[in-house]
Design a protein around this motif. Structure first.
Motif, PDB file in Angstrom:
ATOM      1  N   UNK A 228      19.646  31.538  27.853  1.00 32.45           N
ATOM      2  CA  UNK A 228      18.653  31.589  29.124  1.00 32.45           C
ATOM      3  C   UNK A 228      17.880  32.918  28.962  1.00 32.45           C
ATOM      4  N   UNK A 229      16.784  32.870  29.290  1.00 38.69           N
ATOM      5  CA  UNK A 229      15.908  34.038  29.494  1.00 38.69           C
ATOM      6  C   UNK A 229      14.548  33.679  30.436  1.00 38.69           C
ATOM      7  N   UNK A 230      15.122  34.087  31.840  1.00 32.60           N
ATOM      8  CA  UNK A 230      14.086  33.589  32.774  1.00 32.60           C
ATOM      9  C   UNK A 230      14.012  34.577  33.922  1.00 32.60           C
ATOM     10  N   UNK A 231      12.644  34.719  34.424  1.00 31.02           N
ATOM     11  CA  UNK A 231      12.318  35.600  35.588  1.00 31.02           C
ATOM     12  C   UNK A 231      11.447  34.744  36.682  1.00 31.02           C
ATOM     13  N   UNK A 232      12.094  34.861  38.002  1.00 25.95           N
ATOM     14  CA  UNK A 232      11.476  34.364  39.109  1.00 25.95           C
ATOM     15  C   UNK A 232      11.024  35.240  40.166  1.00 25.95           C
ATOM     16  N   UNK A 233       9.626  35.208  40.407  1.00 26.07           N
ATOM     17  CA  UNK A 233       9.049  36.386  41.431  1.00 26.07           C
ATOM     18  C   UNK A 233       8.538  35.504  42.608  1.00 26.07           C
ATOM     19  N   UNK A 234       9.220  36.087  43.811  1.00 25.95           N
ATOM     20  CA  UNK A 234       8.708  35.332  45.017  1.00 25.95           C
ATOM     21  C   UNK A 234       7.915  36.537  45.729  1.00 25.95           C
ATOM     22  N   UNK A 235       6.636  36.158  46.116  1.00 24.88           N
ATOM     23  CA  UNK A 235       5.777  36.680  46.682  1.00 24.88           C
ATOM     24  C   UNK A 235       4.949  35.939  47.872  1.00 24.88           C
ATOM     25  N   UNK A 236       4.245  36.675  48.645  1.00 28.39           N
ATOM     26  CA  UNK A 236       3.751  35.799  50.053  1.00 28.39           C
ATOM     27  C   UNK A 236       2.637  34.714  49.696  1.00 28.39           C
ATOM     28  N   UNK A 237       1.971  34.783  48.482  1.00 23.51           N
ATOM     29  CA  UNK A 237       0.981  33.816  48.167  1.00 23.51           C
ATOM     30  C   UNK A 237       1.662  33.016  47.274  1.00 23.51           C
ATOM     31  N   UNK A 238       2.613  33.192  46.537  1.00 20.07           N
ATOM     32  CA  UNK A 238       3.032  32.328  45.364  1.00 20.07           C
ATOM     33  C   UNK A 238       4.349  32.647  44.933  1.00 20.07           C
ATOM     34  N   UNK A 239       4.995  31.645  44.054  1.00 21.47           N
ATOM     35  CA  UNK A 239       6.302  31.771  43.617  1.00 21.47           C
ATOM     36  C   UNK A 239       6.133  31.461  42.038  1.00 21.47           C
ATOM     37  N   UNK A 240       6.335  32.372  41.288  1.00 24.80           N
ATOM     38  CA  UNK A 240       6.192  32.602  39.783  1.00 24.80           C
ATOM     39  C   UNK A 240       7.413  32.124  39.036  1.00 24.80           C
ATOM     40  N   UNK A 241       7.648  31.007  38.292  1.00 24.03           N
ATOM     41  CA  UNK A 241       8.839  31.015  37.439  1.00 24.03           C
ATOM     42  C   UNK A 241       8.599  30.990  35.936  1.00 24.03           C
ATOM     43  N   UNK A 242       9.140  31.929  35.160  1.00 27.43           N
ATOM     44  CA  UNK A 242       8.741  32.068  33.878  1.00 27.43           C
ATOM     45  C   UNK A 242      10.011  32.125  32.788  1.00 27.43           C
ATOM     46  N   UNK A 243       9.725  31.261  31.918  1.00 25.47           N
ATOM     47  CA  UNK A 243      10.702  31.220  30.810  1.00 25.47           C
ATOM     48  C   UNK A 243      10.465  32.173  29.623  1.00 25.47           C
ATOM     49  N   UNK A 244      11.013  33.235  29.281  1.00 24.08           N
ATOM     50  CA  UNK A 244      10.731  33.909  28.259  1.00 24.08           C
ATOM     51  C   UNK A 244      11.115  33.261  27.092  1.00 24.08           C
ATOM     52  N   UNK A 245      12.000  32.697  26.878  1.00 26.73           N
ATOM     53  CA  UNK A 245      12.529  31.646  25.534  1.00 26.73           C
ATOM     54  C   UNK A 245      11.635  30.886  25.024  1.00 26.73           C
ATOM     55  N   UNK A 246      11.211  30.183  26.110  1.00 27.19           N
ATOM     56  CA  UNK A 246      10.302  28.987  25.579  1.00 27.19           C
ATOM     57  C   UNK A 246       8.943  29.126  25.937  1.00 27.19           C
ATOM     58  N   UNK A 247       8.661  30.553  26.429  1.00 22.31           N
ATOM     59  CA  UNK A 247       7.131  30.864  26.702  1.00 22.31           C
ATOM     60  C   UNK A 247       6.607  29.735  27.558  1.00 22.31           C
ATOM     61  N   UNK A 248       7.061  29.301  28.628  1.00 18.99           N
ATOM     62  CA  UNK A 248       6.504  28.299  29.491  1.00 18.99           C
ATOM     63  C   UNK A 248       6.696  28.766  31.075  1.00 18.99           C
ATOM     64  N   UNK A 249       6.088  28.262  31.870  1.00 22.71           N
ATOM     65  CA  UNK A 249       6.318  28.682  33.498  1.00 22.71           C
ATOM     66  C   UNK A 249       5.567  27.740  34.278  1.00 22.71           C
ATOM     67  N   UNK A 250       5.739  28.053  35.524  1.00 20.81           N
ATOM     68  CA  UNK A 250       5.217  27.357  36.783  1.00 20.81           C
ATOM     69  C   UNK A 250       4.660  28.458  37.753  1.00 20.81           C
TER      70      UNK A 250
END
Length: 315
Positions: A228-250
């Protein structure tokens, strides 16, 4: 340079073989040769990628303009010094060195001799990074997870990467990315970690508090049953979830009082190929690498401080 950059690969194990493969396929460079202490392995890889296996490192150095150094971390500093005597430009696999003092010495020597020193923090070339950089505003919290199974045994040494803590082996990728994204100094560190199968930490967790107010929770393990290689970033305007391994995100946002989610548009690619192409271009144009020795040295300094905190907690 008007002619192709002549590149060599030093160390053609599980990762170094891919450096050789990619260089052999690139039109902007010539894979001039490879070197490995295991002669049979060097010959095998040389045959596969139609290049020359050198039995003498000095002989290879005399035939190249640049090199990938893909050997155990504790050999990085000595190899860098040897190649720098001939002004060879280098891509050194991460971490840059075993100690902060060695890393700083390498950075200073590269600057003094005008040598390109790039470090193999390959995740910076992952396609998800472009999207993350473009959407970053004022991150308030980051959660990063990097997990991998324990490396297989090797006949000539300990399993790959286990000569150092998992903080230096795996987590350092994420530390370098976080430092790059936030561009803020670390204010506080809370860290825990334990050795399980090796003599150093095999699993670790750290909570970093930055001067800009952002908090990052980072976990790394090399004793996981899954990757698993993932990063999630929370900020006031959005929540970004990214998967480095599968190169996908939401990306999640609040629209009309509801939480909406949409996939991230990412054009997939091979990060290592992008990294090596960037290195060759930097050598050809004498330009600053995306991940310079200075960037890598700062990430290593933070990783070493985390390891110190972990060990103090155990004492």
């Amino acid at each position: 340079m008007s002619k192709k950059v002549r590149v060599g690969v030093i160390g053609v194990g599980s990762l170094g073989q891919h450096h050789a493969r990619i260089f052999s396929q690139m039109s902007s460079c010539e894979l001039a040769g490879i070197y490995d202490l295991r002669t049979e392995r060097a010959l095998e890889v040389a045959r596969l990628f139609k290049t020359q296996a050198f039995t003498s490192l000095d002989e290879l150095i005399g035939r190249i303009d640049a090199a990938s150094i893909v050997v155990p971390t504790d050999k990085h500093h000595a190899l860098f010094e040897q190649l720098s005597k001939k002004n060879i430009h280098m891509l050194v696999e991460k971490p840059i060195a075993s100690t902060s003092a060695e890393a700083e010495a390498m950075v200073r020597l590269a600057e003094k001799k005008n040598i390109i020193l790039q470090v193999g923090h390959v995740e910076r070339f992952n396609p998800v990074m472009n999207f993350l950089e473009s959407r970053l505003t004022e991150p308030q919290f980051m959660e990063v997870t990097r997990m991998a199974p324990y490396p297989p045994p090797r006949a000539d040494g300990p399993p790959r990467g286990t000569e150092v803590s998992v903080v230096l082996d795996l987590m350092i990728h994420d530390l370098e990315i976080i430092l790059h994204l936030l561009n803020s100094k670390v204010k506080d560190i809370h860290a825990v970690g334990v050795p399980v199968l090796s003599s150093t930490e095999d699993i670790a967790n750290v909570r970093l508090v930055f001067e800009n107010g952002c908090v990052a929770n980072v976990t790394a393990s090399r004793i996981s049953q899954e990757r698993m290689r993932k990063i999630r970033v929370f900020q006031s305007d959005a929540y970004v979830s990214l998967d480095y391994m599968n190169q996908t995100g939401q990306v999640c946002r609040i629209l009309g009082g509801r939480v909406t989610s949409e996939p991230v548009p990412i054009e997939k690619g091979e990060p290592l190929a992008s990294e090596l192409e960037s290195f060759v271009e930097c050598v050809a144009t004498q330009s600053e690498p995306v991940v310079s020795g200075r960037h890598a040295s700062e990430a290593l300094q933070l990783a070493v401080e985390i390891c110190d905190r972990i060990r103090k907690n155990h004492s």
